[in-house]
Scaffold this active site. Structure first.
Site, PDB file in Angstrom:
ATOM      1  N   CYS A  20       0.843  -1.195   0.000  1.00 61.77           N
ATOM      2  CA  CYS A  20       0.000   0.000   0.000  1.00 61.77           C
ATOM      3  C   CYS A  20       0.876   1.242   0.000  1.00 61.77           C
ATOM      4  O   CYS A  20       2.105   1.168   0.068  1.00 61.77           O
ATOM      5  CB  CYS A  20      -0.918   0.019   1.216  1.00 61.77           C
ATOM      6  SG  CYS A  20      -0.039   0.233   2.779  1.00 61.77           S
ATOM      7  N   CYS A  23       3.392   1.706   2.832  1.00 58.75           N
ATOM      8  CA  CYS A  23       4.672   1.013   2.679  1.00 58.75           C
ATOM      9  C   CYS A  23       5.653   1.897   1.919  1.00 58.75           C
ATOM     10  O   CYS A  23       6.816   2.056   2.320  1.00 58.75           O
ATOM     11  CB  CYS A  23       4.480  -0.301   1.929  1.00 58.75           C
ATOM     12  SG  CYS A  23       3.371  -1.477   2.718  1.00 58.75           S
ATOM     13  N   ASP A 446       7.991  29.591 -31.938  1.00 57.77           N
ATOM     14  CA  ASP A 446       9.121  29.927 -32.796  1.00 57.77           C
ATOM     15  C   ASP A 446       8.706  29.665 -34.239  1.00 57.77           C
ATOM     16  O   ASP A 446       8.031  28.678 -34.531  1.00 57.77           O
ATOM     17  CB  ASP A 446      10.323  29.056 -32.422  1.00 57.77           C
ATOM     18  CG  ASP A 446      11.471  29.254 -33.379  1.00 57.77           C
ATOM     19  OD1 ASP A 446      11.960  30.383 -33.493  1.00 57.77           O
ATOM     20  OD2 ASP A 446      11.868  28.268 -34.039  1.00 57.77           O
TER      21      ASP A 446
END
Length: 755
Positions: A20, A23, A446
């Site tokens: 989970c 952890c 650009d």
């Protein structure tokens, strides 16, 4: 392991044993406590990205993870990790799901009868409760063993995770039932009790919760299994990207012979053969042959691109036409494919700001839930409820509060979103980019190479009254074909495209700065500036003079063509606007972005391009020196705008880095790609709009996931504490929340590019 800034290194560790988000938070916390170490742990990807000082050994990092109760190792090199044909990876994945699948099947087969007997009083025969115990025992012991083992490991390290909640909740429900059967009244022959969604008040001596213990285990195992499968599907796009490359390559020896070697053994400078239908082994330059190259798997662009000698080709694209000989220019980790894969992996390992908040909550959530469960137990007992009602409410709180969905909310969406982007030729560098795409309100474009092709092209042919356009183009193209000048190349290419083969000049001379002259099919031909014709006392007639003036007013280059002592045509040359740029501008504007054209060219050229793509004159910034592009971006930001910028050149790199969101055209330079936040593998500006749409949709998915996870826990905990949820229903709801989050993320796989 890679070296980053001087004195530091970076490694990616494969983490095992996480169940989970708590952890992941614990491992991350332990690693970050080490001196000179910065770590990010990704629960969904089961990896840790660690930056550390060079005096820290990798084995120390692994030892720290193992001391926390998990496993860690460095990833295997691709050559060892993959078996021939790619079958090894599949087998390894199946092995990872196999034990989980076996426990799930066991729990479902045994838990279903237990749940049915508990829910349907009509099937509760005389000794049904003892059969329930017999069936539930293997579920709570064998099938739920991973939860118990993880809870025990975490307890040894003074920590608690969602496994602690599941283990304590199911064990408590099972042990209570055993006590009631052996020492209470629940074991008496003929005992029955109805199934209730809410918790009833009683002394508990006749109540058993075997259906809760077995059902919760089955539901959560089912959630884990489908979550694991979904996570694997979420990473499938990256895996497919990594597997695009050719496995073997035919190398040409110095004596002209051929031999086949693994692609990994190619070196820069090697020349290799690519037959029709084969994948190009690595990035290189065509040195022999012409063909069409299908880059759809890598860029998402469906139309094959024609390549000739001198053109660059990219590894993993397919030779769809003739035989090619390619000289390798990049191999291994330097290839475009490898760099794309690394960008995607880096993005998947990152964390959005919202997820960092979720991680902090998950880290303290489990202890808070345990305290809340104990508080629930005490509250019910203090209000005169039976021990069984208080106990059941506490178990429901433990089970429904697992923070799994919180840990999966961001990583799964990032894995799917970045993976799908890679399939479409859109590379998202990291989760923080997603926030920038949402806020951007201005996009600076650009001109050269982004809005235009960056190559000179013939835009128009203006002829005198008695002159045939094809004849003017034929004579000019034949002469210009012998020149290497970009303008000459544009004329020659246009002539060859329209007319096919061109005659060979009988005489040719280059006049520096003015043009070319020579003899073609017996005609004395001049092609160049007006000054070249003036040297031969040739004047332009009025209509051609007007055409020349009009071309130059539009910022285009005007080339005059004369033969046999008379001016016959004016050729209009300009950097060609990409066919899709106008449509791209419309799509960017529809996304709420104001397009601004930025160029170092003169105002006339800039205005001409802007008119062609639909940008208003007030949003054109022309005659800007390369070093001043950063200042333009800064000025726009100082006006309160959030600026995105798209560019492809070395001179764009600094401005891309300064912009709030940098979009680098993948057809551009390495410097621009490195500076960008989003890399567009194709040179099609429409992909910029697709990239922003995908990034915004991924961010929306993350927020939806987090909202669901937070709202679920906020709403469910009070219900459980109030006794309104049976523990088994709580377990099913908790499992569904995780599956919902992963399933919602997988919807990103259906994202379609409009380009």
């Amino acid at each position: 392991m890679t070296t980053t800034t001087p004195g530091t290194a970076e490694v990616e560790l494969v983490i095992g044993g996480m169940t989970c988000a708590s952890c992941a938070a614990r491992i991350e916390k332990k690693l970050n406590r080490m001196d000179g170490v910065e770590a990010t742990v990704n629960y969904a990807a089961e990896k840790a990205r660690v930056t550390f000082r060079e005096d820290v050994a990798v084995r120390e990092l692994i030892a720290t993870v193992e001391a926390t109760g998990y496993t860690a190792r460095e990833p295997e090199p691709p050559a060892r990790a993959e078996s021939p044909g790619g079958e090894g990876g599949s087998a390894q994945e199946d092995d990872g799901l196999g034990p989980l699948r076996q426990r799930l099947v066991t729990s479902v087969v045994l838990a279903v009868p237990v749940i049915v007997m508990a829910m349907v009083p009509a099937v509760q025969f005389e000794y049904w409760q003892w059969l329930s115990l017999t069936l539930a025992a293997p579920v709570v012991t064998y099938a739920a063993w991973p939860f118990h083992k993880a809870a025990f490991t975490n307890a040894r390290h003074g920590a608690a995770t969602m496994d602690t909640l599941i283990s304590v909740g199911t064990s408590a429900a099972f042990l209570w039932s055993v006590w009631a059967l052996f020492f209470g009244t629940a074991g008496e022959p003929g005992m029955t009790h109805p199934f209730e969604l809410t918790i009833a008040r009683s002394d508990g001596a006749g109540n058993i919760y075997l259906e809760a213990a077995a059902g919760v285990t089955a539901f959560i195992l089912a959630g884990r299994y489908f979550e694991a499968r979904s996570k694997r599907r979420a990473g499938a796009a990256l895996k497919a990207l990594l597997e695009l490359g050719a496995k073997d390559v035919t190398v040409l020896r110095a004596d002209g012979g051929e031999h086949t070697i693994p692609t990994a053994e190619l070196t820069v400078g090697d020349r290799f053969l690519v037959r029709p239908g084969e994948k190009i082994a690595t990035d290189g330059i065509v040195v022999e042959g012409t063909s069409a190259v299908d880059a759809s798997m890598l860029t998402g662009e469906s139309v094959p691109v024609e390549v000739v000698v001198g053109d660059s080709v990219t590894g993993a694209t397919i030779n769809a036409g003739g035989r090619l000989v390619v000289e390798a220019t990049r191999v291994g980790a330097d290839t475009q494919l490898a760099r794309m894969a690394q960008l995607v992996q880096d993005a998947q390992n990152g964390k959005a700001a919202a997820q960092r908040l979720a991680d902090r909550i998950s880290a303290v959530f489990v202890p808070v839930v345990i305290a809340l469960a104990l508080g629930t137990l005490g509250f019910w007992l203090g209000n005169g409820a039976g021990l069984t009602a208080a106990f059941t409410a506490a178990v429901a709180v433990l089970i429904i509060a697992c923070p799994c969905a919180l840990g999966l909310a961001t990583p799964t969406a990032l894995m799917v979103g970045t993976g799908r982007g890679a399939q479409l030729g859109i590379l998202i560098k990291g989760p923080e980019v997603l926030e920038s795409t949402r806020r951007a309100d201005t996009i600076v474009l650009d001109k050269t190479g982004t809005v235009t092709t960056g190559r000179m092209a013939l835009r128009a042919v203006h002829t005198a009254d008695t002159t045939d356009e094809a004849e003017a183009l034929r004579l000019a193209g034949a002469l210009e074909h012998s020149s290497e000048h970009p303008i000459a190349r544009a004329v020659a290419d246009a002539a060859r495209s329209k007319l096919g083969s061109l005659p060979t000049p009988e005489d040719f001379a280059n006049v520096p700065g003015l043009g070319v002259q020579g003899v073609v099919d017996g005609h004395a031909v001049l092609v160049g500036r007006e000054q070249l014709l003036a040297e031969w006392a040739i004047r332009l007639p009025t209509d051609l003079e007007q055409a020349r003036a009009g071309a130059e007013a539009a910022g285009h280059t005007a080339i005059t063509v004369a033969w046999d002592g008379q001016a016959h045509a004016v050729l209009e040359i300009a950097d060609a606007v990409k066919d899709t740029s106008g449509e791209a501008i419309d799509r960017l504007r529809a996304l709420g972005l104001t397009p601004i054209l930025l160029t170092g060219d003169n105002r006339a050229v800039a205005d001409s391009v802007a008119r062609e793509v639909g940008i208003t004159p007030e949003n054109v910034i022309a005659e800007v020196l390369p070093q001043d592009k950063v200042d333009v971006v800064k000025r726009l930001q100082s006006e309160g705008r959030t600026v995105a910028m798209a560019g492809d050149g070395v001179n764009d790199a600094a401005a891309l880095a300064q912009a709030d969101l940098g979009l680098a055209m993948g057809t551009g330079t390495d410097a621009a790609i490195e500076a960008g936040d989003l890399t567009l593998v194709r040179g099609d500006l429409r992909t910029a709009a697709d990239a922003i749409r995908l990034a915004r949709r991924t961010l929306t998915t993350i927020r939806t996931n987090l909202f669901w996870a937070f709202a679920y826990n906020v709403a469910a905990l009070p219900l459980a504490a109030a006794g309104l949820l049976n523990p088994m229903i709580a377990g099913a709801a908790m499992a569904f929340s995780s599956v919902f989050v992963v399933g919602n993320s997988l919807r990103l796989r259906s994202f379609r590019a409009t380009a």
